[in-house]
Write an enzyme that holds these catalytic residues in place. Structure first.
Site, PDB file in Angstrom:
ATOM      1  N   LYS A  22       0.841  -1.206   0.000  1.00  0.00           N
ATOM      2  CA  LYS A  22       0.000   0.000   0.000  1.00  0.00           C
ATOM      3  C   LYS A  22       0.871   1.250   0.000  1.00  0.00           C
ATOM      4  O   LYS A  22       0.644   2.174  -0.776  1.00  0.00           O
ATOM      5  CB  LYS A  22      -0.886  -0.013   1.259  1.00  0.00           C
ATOM      6  CG  LYS A  22      -1.550   1.300   1.574  1.00  0.00           C
ATOM      7  CD  LYS A  22      -2.444   1.189   2.788  1.00  0.00           C
ATOM      8  CE  LYS A  22      -1.841   1.643   4.095  1.00  0.00           C
ATOM      9  NZ  LYS A  22      -1.569   3.078   4.219  1.00  0.00           N
ATOM     10  N   CYS A 116      -5.472   7.893   9.178  1.00  0.00           N
ATOM     11  CA  CYS A 116      -5.714   7.311  10.494  1.00  0.00           C
ATOM     12  C   CYS A 116      -5.526   8.351  11.588  1.00  0.00           C
ATOM     13  O   CYS A 116      -4.604   9.168  11.533  1.00  0.00           O
ATOM     14  CB  CYS A 116      -4.723   6.168  10.753  1.00  0.00           C
ATOM     15  SG  CYS A 116      -5.291   4.589  10.149  1.00  0.00           S
ATOM     16  N   ASP A 305       3.918   0.529  12.105  1.00  0.00           N
ATOM     17  CA  ASP A 305       2.715  -0.078  11.515  1.00  0.00           C
ATOM     18  C   ASP A 305       2.511  -1.532  11.942  1.00  0.00           C
ATOM     19  O   ASP A 305       1.497  -2.141  11.584  1.00  0.00           O
ATOM     20  CB  ASP A 305       2.766   0.011   9.984  1.00  0.00           C
ATOM     21  CG  ASP A 305       2.520   1.429   9.488  1.00  0.00           C
ATOM     22  OD1 ASP A 305       2.150   2.289  10.305  1.00  0.00           O
ATOM     23  OD2 ASP A 305       2.694   1.677   8.278  1.00  0.00           O
ATOM     24  N   ARG A 397      -9.011  -0.272   4.554  1.00  0.00           N
ATOM     25  CA  ARG A 397      -8.115   0.727   3.956  1.00  0.00           C
ATOM     26  C   ARG A 397      -6.777   0.123   3.572  1.00  0.00           C
ATOM     27  O   ARG A 397      -6.081   0.659   2.709  1.00  0.00           O
ATOM     28  CB  ARG A 397      -7.872   1.888   4.939  1.00  0.00           C
ATOM     29  CG  ARG A 397      -9.063   2.826   5.069  1.00  0.00           C
ATOM     30  CD  ARG A 397      -8.676   4.077   5.822  1.00  0.00           C
ATOM     31  NE  ARG A 397      -7.296   4.408   5.537  1.00  0.00           N
ATOM     32  CZ  ARG A 397      -6.379   4.737   6.454  1.00  0.00           C
ATOM     33  NH1 ARG A 397      -6.712   4.831   7.701  1.00  0.00           N
ATOM     34  NH2 ARG A 397      -5.140   4.999   6.110  1.00  0.00           N
TER      35      ARG A 397
HETATM   36  C1  UD1 Z   1       4.310   6.683   6.442  1.00  0.00           C
HETATM   37  C2  UD1 Z   1       3.418   5.501   6.189  1.00  0.00           C
HETATM   38  C3  UD1 Z   1       2.752   5.067   7.488  1.00  0.00           C
HETATM   39  C4  UD1 Z   1       3.820   4.810   8.550  1.00  0.00           C
HETATM   40  C5  UD1 Z   1       4.774   5.986   8.691  1.00  0.00           C
HETATM   41  C6  UD1 Z   1       5.960   5.713   9.593  1.00  0.00           C
HETATM   42  C7  UD1 Z   1       2.703   5.857   3.910  1.00  0.00           C
HETATM   43  C8  UD1 Z   1       1.585   6.148   2.984  1.00  0.00           C
HETATM   44  N1  UD1 Z   1       2.409   5.878   5.218  1.00  0.00           N
HETATM   45  O1  UD1 Z   1       3.473   7.724   6.933  1.00  0.00           O
HETATM   46  O2  UD1 Z   1       2.005   3.884   7.220  1.00  0.00           O
HETATM   47  O3  UD1 Z   1       3.191   4.596   9.780  1.00  0.00           O
HETATM   48  O4  UD1 Z   1       5.314   6.330   7.393  1.00  0.00           O
HETATM   49  O5  UD1 Z   1       6.681   4.624   9.160  1.00  0.00           O
HETATM   50  O6  UD1 Z   1       3.806   5.588   3.483  1.00  0.00           O
HETATM   51  N2  UD1 Z   1       6.360  14.312  10.892  1.00  0.00           N
HETATM   52  C9  UD1 Z   1       6.486  15.649  11.201  1.00  0.00           C
HETATM   53  N3  UD1 Z   1       6.381  16.552  10.179  1.00  0.00           N
HETATM   54  C10 UD1 Z   1       6.171  16.176   8.882  1.00  0.00           C
HETATM   55  C11 UD1 Z   1       6.045  14.802   8.595  1.00  0.00           C
HETATM   56  C12 UD1 Z   1       6.154  13.888   9.623  1.00  0.00           C
HETATM   57  O7  UD1 Z   1       6.679  16.033  12.349  1.00  0.00           O
HETATM   58  O8  UD1 Z   1       6.097  17.041   7.999  1.00  0.00           O
HETATM   59  C13 UD1 Z   1       6.464  13.314  11.997  1.00  0.00           C
HETATM   60  C14 UD1 Z   1       5.159  12.570  12.196  1.00  0.00           C
HETATM   61  O9  UD1 Z   1       4.272  13.258  13.037  1.00  0.00           O
HETATM   62  C15 UD1 Z   1       5.642  11.283  12.809  1.00  0.00           C
HETATM   63  C16 UD1 Z   1       6.984  11.048  12.128  1.00  0.00           C
HETATM   64  O10 UD1 Z   1       7.383  12.319  11.606  1.00  0.00           O
HETATM   65  O11 UD1 Z   1       5.864  11.444  14.179  1.00  0.00           O
HETATM   66  C17 UD1 Z   1       6.950  10.015  11.032  1.00  0.00           C
HETATM   67  O12 UD1 Z   1       6.044  10.373  10.057  1.00  0.00           O
HETATM   68  P1  UD1 Z   1       6.259  10.009   8.532  1.00  0.00           P
HETATM   69  O13 UD1 Z   1       7.471   9.162   8.357  1.00  0.00           O
HETATM   70  O14 UD1 Z   1       6.161  11.257   7.738  1.00  0.00           O
HETATM   71  O15 UD1 Z   1       4.977   9.130   8.244  1.00  0.00           O
HETATM   72  P2  UD1 Z   1       3.993   9.211   7.009  1.00  0.00           P
HETATM   73  O16 UD1 Z   1       4.753   9.510   5.766  1.00  0.00           O
HETATM   74  O17 UD1 Z   1       2.833  10.041   7.376  1.00  0.00           O
END
Ligand code: UD1
Length: 418
Positions: A22, A116, A305, A397
């Site tokens: 996904k 989520c 995850d 999802r």
């Molecule tokens: C992706 C995955 C999700 C997984 C997560 C962590 C996809 C579609 N989703 O989500 O399933 O749980 O990686 O492995 O690939 N953060 C910030 N600022 C930002 C972006 C992130 O502070 O601009 C923080 C988030 O709040 C979190 C951490 O960084 O604490 C990790 O987030 P991130 O790696 O960005 O996760 P996603 O890309 O949302």
């Protein structure tokens, strides 16, 4: 809303084919608007997140065809730089459209993405990375308006190795002028797959998986046919279920190095694990011992995850486990539901203390997010008696035919359509 009825206590035996990831398919779908030529992605799972992403592509003007498990995307007619708000709320990965739509139209408009409810999930790292590439960003009336006369390569240091920010910046940089370097980039296998996909399109991206990604902007990208990597989280969920219930299963489609952190823990729990190429065989007698500590980390650490599903396993392991969730603030909402099944869990902030109990008993529980929902299924498969898992919209999802795959392994699970 649909629900599962699960009669617990069956051991799991057999082989399962793992769906395409996904978390790869979603950015690849977003990347398909980077070219006017047709893109064919094979093995696209029938899950709600993918369907919503395909709807977003349709609304920006792409033509989509589904052919068995393939998605064919023709972006030649893409005309809109606005990502539809209704769908953005459904799907956090809609944020990837920002990078690719900016590359295509030099402007983009999006509302804050949903997904989520597992914590704050800001997108500041995405936005500050895009700014470094020359994008002007104005946040007004709940929308993010982005505009760039030119996208120009830059050095970007991420404060945290965010998966989404790394992917978004790559998508915005592939056709930028000059070279972009992303330091402290996320190392997840899904980033490596995005790099591979883009390079087949004609991009020049290197370094993914190693922490520094270098993107040399190119003028043109072309169409392609592509098979994404297998879903390590789907494989991990089934391996955890079999470890907890006992039995012997083989997953096909995910190399062991992509879930090494989980396999390491499952071995410590007392499972036997054999791996060859993309196959993982797990043998468990269903009487596991606890590991002391599990902490979620960016790859190659233990994936957030799989935290919920693994915690469900800990509920009946012999001894106590300390679980620390370092990625998302509120990823323990499933714990209250597990307690209804007899689990002994104490939550303090980002930490869960799980004291293994002799057995769980069946109960009526409600899923409140994707992986939390999967955790309830894992627990119900092990529990004595019958459980009902309510609200499958979350599980749908991310897992295609979850119940079918489990049933073929011998689980007593059925979906009640409501
Ligand atoms: C992706 C995955 C999700 C997984 C997560 C962590 C996809 C579609 N989703 O989500 O399933 O749980 O990686 O492995 O690939 N953060 C910030 N600022 C930002 C972006 C992130 O502070 O601009 C923080 C988030 O709040 C979190 C951490 O960084 O604490 C990790 O987030 P991130 O790696 O960005 O996760 P996603 O890309 O949302």
């Amino acid at each position: 809303m649909d629900k599962y009825i699960i009669d617990g206590g069956e051991k799991l035996y057999g082989k399962i084919e793992i769906q395409s990831a996904k978390n790869t398919v979603l950015p690849l779908l977003a990347a398909s608007v980077l070219t006017d030529e047709p893109v064919k992605i094979r093995g696209v799972p029938m899950i709600n997140d993918v369907e919503n992403m395909l709807r977003i592509l349709t609304e920006v003007g792409c033509k989509i065809r589904r052919q068995k498990d393939c998605a064919l995307i023709d972006s030649s007619g893409a005309a809109s730089h606005e990502i539809p708000t209704r769908l953005t709320k459904e799907l956090r990965s809609s944020v990837f459209m920002l990078g690719s739509v900016l590359t295509r139209f030099r402007r983009a408009k999006i509302s804050y993405p949903g997904g989520c409810d597992i914590g704050l999930r800001p997108i500041d790292l995405h936005l500050s990375g895009l700014k470094r590439l020359g994008v002007k960003i104005v946040e007004k009336d709940g929308y993010i308006h982005c505009e760039a006369d030119r996208l120009v390569g830059a050095e970007i240091l991420l404060d945290f190795p965010s998966v989404g920010a790394t992917e978004n910046i790559i998508l915005a940089a592939v056709k930028a002028e000059g070279i972009t370097v992303i330091r402290n980039a996320a190392k997840e296998p899904e980033i490596v797959d995005l790099q591979r996909f883009l390079n087949v399109m004609g991009a020049k991206v290197r370094g993914a998986g190693g922490g520094t990604v270098v993107i040399e902007g190119v003028k043109r990208l072309h169409g392609l046919e592509y098979t994404p990597i297998g879903d390590r989280i789907e494989a991990g969920t089934h391996l955890i279920a079999a470890a907890s219930c006992g039995g012997e299963i083989e997953t096909n489609g995910v190399p062991s190095e992509n879930i090494a952190a989980l396999l390491h823990k499952l071995r410590e729990n007392g499972c036997k694990i054999y791996t060859k190429n993309d196959r993982i065989i797990l043998i468990s007698d269903g009487r596991l011992k606890s590991v002391n500590l599990v902490e979620t980390m960016p790859f190659p650490g233990f994936p957030t995850d799989l935290q919920a599903q693994y915690s469900a396993l800990c509920c009946t392991a012999k001894g106590a486990t300390l679980v620390v969730e370092n990625l998302f603030e509120t990823r323990y909402r499933y714990a209250a539901e597990l307690k209804r099944m007899g689990a002994d869990i104490t939550i303090r902030g980002r930490t869960a203390f799980i004291q293994g109990v002799e057995k769980l008993h069946g109960a009526c529980v409600t899923a409140s997010d994707l992986r939390g929902g999967a955790a309830l299924v894992v627990a119900a498969l092990k529990a004595e008696g019958q459980s009902t898992v309510m609200d499958l919209s979350h599980v749908d999802r991310g897992y295609a035919d979850f119940e079918g795959k489990l049933r073929r392994l011998g689980a007593k699970i059925r979906r009640i359509r409501v």
